[in-house]
Write an enzyme that holds these catalytic residues in place. Structure first.
Site, PDB file in Angstrom:
ATOM      1  N   PHE A   4       2.118  -3.259   3.903  1.00 27.05           N
ATOM      2  CA  PHE A   4       2.583  -4.548   4.425  1.00 27.05           C
ATOM      3  C   PHE A   4       4.087  -4.666   4.185  1.00 27.05           C
ATOM      4  CE2 PHE A   4      -1.341  -7.581   4.248  1.00 27.05           C
ATOM      5  CZ  PHE A   4      -1.944  -6.833   5.220  1.00 27.05           C
ATOM      6  N   LYS A  55      -9.972   7.914   2.751  1.00 26.65           N
ATOM      7  CA  LYS A  55     -10.359   6.531   2.419  1.00 26.65           C
ATOM      8  C   LYS A  55     -11.820   6.241   2.759  1.00 26.65           C
ATOM      9  CE  LYS A  55      -5.796   4.351   2.357  1.00 26.65           C
ATOM     10  NZ  LYS A  55      -4.879   5.491   2.547  1.00 26.65           N
ATOM     11  N   CYS A  92       0.801  -1.231   0.000  1.00 28.29           N
ATOM     12  CA  CYS A  92       0.000   0.000   0.000  1.00 28.29           C
ATOM     13  C   CYS A  92       0.833   1.280   0.000  1.00 28.29           C
ATOM     14  CB  CYS A  92      -0.966  -0.041   1.165  1.00 28.29           C
ATOM     15  SG  CYS A  92      -1.998  -1.519   1.080  1.00 28.29           S
ATOM     16  N   GLU A  94      -0.308   5.423  13.426  1.00 28.99           N
ATOM     17  CA  GLU A  94      -0.074   6.618  12.607  1.00 28.99           C
ATOM     18  C   GLU A  94      -0.311   7.890  13.421  1.00 28.99           C
ATOM     19  OE1 GLU A  94      -2.478   7.088   9.075  1.00 28.99           O
ATOM     20  OE2 GLU A  94      -1.168   8.671   8.295  1.00 28.99           O
ATOM     21  N   HIS A 104      -2.625   8.205   6.043  1.00 28.75           N
ATOM     22  CA  HIS A 104      -2.845   6.898   5.421  1.00 28.75           C
ATOM     23  C   HIS A 104      -4.221   6.407   5.881  1.00 28.75           C
ATOM     24  CE1 HIS A 104      -1.888   3.262   3.362  1.00 28.75           C
ATOM     25  NE2 HIS A 104      -1.905   2.525   4.444  1.00 28.75           N
ATOM     26  N   HIS A 157      -9.873   2.003   0.340  1.00 26.36           N
ATOM     27  CA  HIS A 157      -8.421   1.878   0.331  1.00 26.36           C
ATOM     28  C   HIS A 157      -8.010   1.294  -1.020  1.00 26.36           C
ATOM     29  CE1 HIS A 157      -4.364   1.300   1.206  1.00 26.36           C
ATOM     30  NE2 HIS A 157      -4.422   0.625   2.335  1.00 26.36           N
TER      31      HIS A 157
END
Lengths: 268, 397
Positions: B384, B321, B162, B303, B292, B326
């Protein structure tokens, strides 16, 4: 803008009949014959045991070649940024996911899913070595070796620090093997450093060519080069093994070849 | 680093085709998320699908690249005169001097997933006509885009989950700084497929209702699909005040876990600090942050902790998002384009779906749109494998 350049400080390699750099260097220099041998992927002992069990060929392969290169240069891998490049990542893992999704219940294993990302080897490399610098994970199909090398050369130029470049490929099981017949696991790691770094094996300078890519003289090595994208860099490794200065053309995209001028490293 | 100009950009997502539709959706706080009816998926979740994507067709000369992901790329490239801008750039430099660096996580794997259902019952073979290089391979997106735009320079897909299409900005910036190229098409395209829908479900990270980033009751992500592109060139002296610049990039690795960030978000913190240093800015210079903000409990908490450590708790920010879903490997580029739009429109987009911001999180989360003087904004993308990237964009004037 002047030419992109770097030193090659050390090499790691693992592929059929090429179990490590000292052995591979003798074979590539013509001092020993290439002998067929299966690729033995070492246990990833650098990983915590919980993570170790979860790893497939791509992770074991990249850890093996990356750690060979850093150990041989006596560099702490935790301090290095790293560039990974692969044509297809972990072929077995991809197959298992597609097979599960074609089954009635579509149950995926969570581990299989998180291992499916193209940057899984980079993620495990960080867990194994503690490296917190940036990694990058690229793909350019048959040009993946060249694409990764270009990214690493740009990093060396702009960041003015050593960068570990790892190109690797794994084979797919059937039925994917029929449409993408990569015959074996193959990985190579080059520790690149700014020009003039002490103790380097060689110095390379980047150019371009439209002439055909260099081939390997020995048929089995040429078979590896032409059938495994990560092995497209073998002509460069052969020059390093022979300690011979001169040009090397490496396959890249379409009609373009990466033309490296290999010379003895200044300051070595 | 030397600033680069985004001399053209575009995005297509669940918010619509092109910049005008995207900005209109942001202004009206419209969500593109709807109950999932994608393909044969039977999961109880919402997705951010691109409307009428199934009807898009590639031109015959590019048919070897046909797959949902490249159809989405084709659709997006046709918006906002993006192709024309690239052609002008190619005429100015040379097609060989323009790189293509694109992010995707799953490329055309949907084609492979469907092909596996159609294997020969006897031999197990894939159906005739299965295209590995043009559809399945991760590079297919960049090969297709390079041909669609008639470019001939260096090209690569960056696939770091991502963070992929945020990291392409950093790679392109280095390639330009190193003299490898003069300009670059960057971006990201990811499209709905079974691997990600069932995969995130297996990790119990998919929300049933539209995702609620930073909500006290957040319970996972909503998957979206998107394509976003930008043309990066060296910033010259003839900039308009409305032009958008890439001022800084930062990248780091968590070295922690494959699918979970460390609770203190130290990798995210390192990426943000690096981007600030590259841009020669102080934390107080950032006017808005596009988080994010996936909507999972642990990601948002890590975050928020990292952002508070770097910027303090008062910089207004939101995750878009809740509106787009996402978009995974396309999220970084999509959100960079949303930041560019925000700078042009002087609009901080409020984060929708979030009804009660988690009081445990030390951030100033915007739920309503706010019009304000925006000079410099930050966009975070984390993936990831512990792959982190932060971009800083700014108005030229």
């Amino acid at each position: 803008m002047d030419t992109l350049q770097a030193c090659i400080a050390s090499v790691g390699i693992l592929g059929p009949g090429l179990p490590d750099w000292p052995t591979a260097a003798r074979v590539l220099a013509g001092a020993a014959p290439w002998e067929a041998a299966p690729v033995l992927l070492p246990q990833p002992v650098a990983l915590p045991s919980a993570e170790r069990r979860r790893t497939g060929a791509a992770v074991r392969l990249t850890l093996a070649v990356g750690l060979e290169a850093t150990a041989s240069a006596a560099i702490d891998p935790s301090l290095l940024p790293a560039v990974f490049s692969s044509s297809g990542g972990d072929g077995q893992n991809c197959h298992e996911i597609c097979e599960a999704l074609a089954s009635a219940d579509r149950q995926l294993s969570p581990t299989r899913f998180h291992n499916s990302v193209h940057n899984a080897p980079a993620g495990y490399w960080g867990i194994a070595t503690g490296a917190t610098a940036a990694t990058n994970s690229l793909c350019a199909h048959d040009a993946s070796f060249g694409a990764g090398l270009l990214e690493a050369l740009c990093q060396v130029r702009v960041e003015r620090r050593p960068v570990l470049f790892i190109a690797y490929d794994t084979s797919y099981p059937q039925p994917m093997r029929s449409v993408r017949p990569i015959p074996a696991e193959f990985g190579v790691a080059l520790l690149l450093a700014p020009p003039g770094s002490a103790g380097a094996l060689a110095h390379i300078a980047l150019g371009w060519s439209s002439a055909p890519a260099d081939c390997m003289d020995a048929a089995p090595l040429e078979q590896l080069r032409s059938s495994i994208p990560a092995a497209r860099g073998l002509p460069l490794l052969a020059r390093l093994a022979r300690g011979a200065a001169g040009p090397v053309r490496i396959e890249y995209l379409d009609g373009a070849r990466i033309a490296l001028e290999v010379s003895h490293a200044a300051g070595s | 680093m030397s600033p680069l100009a985004l001399t053209a950009f575009t995005a297509t997502s669940a918010l619509g085709r092109g910049l005008a539709a995207t900005l209109d959706s942001l202004r009206t706080q419209r969500s593109g998320l709807a109950p999932c009816s994608f393909e044969t998926v039977t999961l109880d979740t919402c997705v951010g699908a691109v409307a009428e994507l199934d009807a898009v067709r590639l031109p015959p000369e590019l048919s070897e690249y046909d797959c949902r992901n490249n159809r989405l790329a084709w659709l997006a490239l046709a918006q906002d005169d993006f192709g024309e801008s690239v052609a002008r750039c190619a005429a100015r430099y040379a097609p060989q001097r323009i790189g293509v660096f694109l992010g995707t996580s799953t490329s055309g794997i949907l084609e492979t997933e469907i092909a596996y259902r159609q294997r020969d019952p006897g031999s197990g073979a894939l159906p005739a006509g299965f295209r590995y290089r043009g559809a399945h391979n991760t590079f297919s997106l960049a090969a297709f885009t390079q041909r669609a735009l008639a470019l001939a320079g260096p090209a690569a897909v960056i696939s770091c989950a991502c963070s992929s299409s945020a990291k392409v900005f950093a790679s392109a910036q280095r390639a330009i700084a190193a003299g490898l190229i003069d300009a670059a098409v960057v971006g990201g395209v990811d499209s709905l497929c079974l691997t990600t829908l069932y995969g995130f479900h297996s990790l119990q990270l998919v929300a049933r209702t539209p995702c609620r980033p930073f909500d006290a009751a957040r319970d996972g992500i909503s998957i979206g699909e998107a394509a976003a592109f930008a043309l990066l060139e060296r910033a010259d002296a003839n900039l308009d005040a409305d032009d958008v610049l890439l001022l800084g990039t930062g990248e780091s690795s968590d070295a922690w876990h494959m699918s979970t960030p460390p609770p203190d978000g130290r990798g995210a913190r390192a990426a943000m600090l690096q981007a600030l240093a590259a841009a020669a800015l102080e934390p107080g210079d950032i006017d808005y942050i596009n988080f994010h903000g996936t909507g999972t409990a642990s990601n948002d908490a890590a975050e928020a902790t990292a952002v508070a450590a770097v910027l303090g708790r008062d910089v207004p920010g939101s995750s878009t998002k809740g509106a787009t879903g996402h978009a995974l490997g396309a999220a970084g580029a999509l959100e960079a384009v949303i930041c560019a739009l925000a700078l042009r429109a002087q609009l901080m987009p409020g984060g929708i779906n979030t009804s009660a911001v988690d009081p445990q999180l030390p951030i100033s989360y915007l739920r309503e749109n706010r019009t304000a003087a925006l000079a410099r904004v930050m966009s975070n993308s984390f993936g990831f494998g512990g792959s982190n990237c932060c971009l800083i964009l700014a108005r030229a004037g």
